[in-house]
Design an enzyme around this catalytic site. Structure first.
Site, PDB file in Angstrom:
ATOM      1  N   SER A 119      48.523  -8.615  37.000  1.00  0.00           N
ATOM      2  CA  SER A 119      48.450  -9.005  35.594  1.00  0.00           C
ATOM      3  C   SER A 119      48.002 -10.468  35.483  1.00  0.00           C
ATOM      4  CB  SER A 119      49.791  -8.733  34.923  1.00  0.00           C
ATOM      5  OG  SER A 119      49.690  -8.756  33.526  1.00  0.00           O
ATOM      6  N   ASP A 259      47.230   2.085  31.370  1.00  0.00           N
ATOM      7  CA  ASP A 259      47.494   0.659  31.519  1.00  0.00           C
ATOM      8  C   ASP A 259      47.043  -0.140  30.298  1.00  0.00           C
ATOM      9  OD1 ASP A 259      47.918  -1.888  32.681  1.00  0.00           O
ATOM     10  OD2 ASP A 259      47.190  -1.188  34.628  1.00  0.00           O
ATOM     11  N   HIS A 286      51.109  -0.070  33.529  1.00  0.00           N
ATOM     12  CA  HIS A 286      50.875  -1.412  34.066  1.00  0.00           C
ATOM     13  C   HIS A 286      51.643  -1.687  35.358  1.00  0.00           C
ATOM     14  CE1 HIS A 286      49.132  -5.339  33.375  1.00  0.00           C
ATOM     15  NE2 HIS A 286      50.305  -5.962  33.327  1.00  0.00           N
TER      16      HIS A 286
END
Length: 314
Positions: A119, A259, A286
């Site tokens: 991320s 995601d 995610h």
């Protein structure tokens, strides 16, 4: 079953020239760090959470010479907190965290390593790599965008798919500036359950990251904004698109089918990386390293180590 993996915790001094101050970076090593080994360094997301949710990556490094190294970035977890820097976009920059990573590698005397960024950690990783990254062997960019504008666009698409009342609640509170309300938090929770982590209950290490932001939102609010789809902070204009070709090491891209890091945010990497490979996890959002843990670790192990034998113990 492998023998018990040694775990070592510690702190490194991190001197920041702009303030003339020395701060502390907390790190944790799963395995033995010694000369000649190639550790996997994992960079957590947020920005604003801690590194606990990446400790499961030791599934891949256990039984291998190179350990897993995770650390809490400055302002997060067990590292130095600076709530007085709330809103200071001149201080909270990508370069600050690039400098911190360089400092950690130097202080731990690491000469060769693999790097995984999840991320926001992927933003940090790519920004770090295009500045040189001597000693880097392989790179993993997991559920991370090539630009924040692509991220913002993707969140608008996903938000539009939410139930009407949820979407309207989110938009109302953002318009009114009441994003600290319980109603807003619950509405955003619906989004997170679809596109951040589909597991119910949410695994404790992931939940603890949200607790970190709740306790000290300085980094998240200053660099990101009130939520995943409302980017108002210093990251808003970030992009690596025109520098992707500088990432020449073997690179693995991953995301989940559901995601928040939708396919569109990875597309420039897929198109421009000289030596890249993209794997999508069909039953994940995610947090594929939790949602499809076994499959994720299989893919990661294959990329990092190929057919190299792992030392096993009975």
């Amino acid at each position: 079953m492998s023998a018990e993996t040694p775990v070592r915790e510690g702190y490194t001094d991190f001197e920041v020239a702009s303030t003339g101050q020395t701060y502390q970076t907390f790190y944790k090593i799963f395995g033995e760090l010694k000369p000649g080994v190639c550790p996997l360094i994992a960079l957590h997301g947020g920005p604003g959470v801690n590194s606990a949710y990446l400790e499961v990556l030791s599934d891949v490094t256990n039984g291998r010479p190179g350990p897993l190294i995770v650390y809490d970035q400055i302002g997060n977890g067990r590292s130095t907190h600076l709530p007085e820097k709330m809103g200071d976009t001149d201080f909270w920059t990508v370069q600050l965290f690039v400098d911190e990573l360089n400092n950690l590698i130097r202080k731990l005397e690491i000469t060769e390593y693999d790097l995984l960024g999840h991320s926001w950690g992927g933003i940090l990783a790519s920004s770090f790599v295009v500045q040189g990254a001597p000693g880097l062997r392989k790179l993993v960019i997991s559920s991370s965008p090539a630009s924040m504008q692509l991220w913002i666009d993707a969140q608008e698409v996903l938000k539009a798919q939410l139930p009407k009342e949820v979407r309207e609640t989110i938009e109302k509170h953002e318009k009114d500036g009441t994003t600290d309300s319980k109603e807003y938090e619950e509405a955003v929770g619906v989004y997170y359950s679809r596109h951040l982590c589909t597991l119910d209950p949410m695994p404790e290490p992931i939940a603890s990251g949200f607790e970190c932001i709740a306790k000290d939102p300085t980094v998240y609010l200053t660099m990101n904004g009130p939520s995943e789809f409302t980017i108002t902070g210093s990251l808003k204009t970030w992009s690596i698109i025109d520098r992707i070709e500088k990432i020449t090491v073997p690179t693995l891209l991953t995301n989940g089918k559901h995601d928040e890091a939708a396919d569109s945010v990875l597309t420039p990497y897929v198109e421009k990386l000289p030596n890249g490979k993209w794997v999508q996890f069909k039953n994940s959002s995610h947090m594929a390293h939790f949602e499809e843990r076994e499959e994720f670790m299989k893919v990661l192990e294959g990329f990092l180590y190929g057919g190299e034998a792992r030392e096993r113990y009975n």
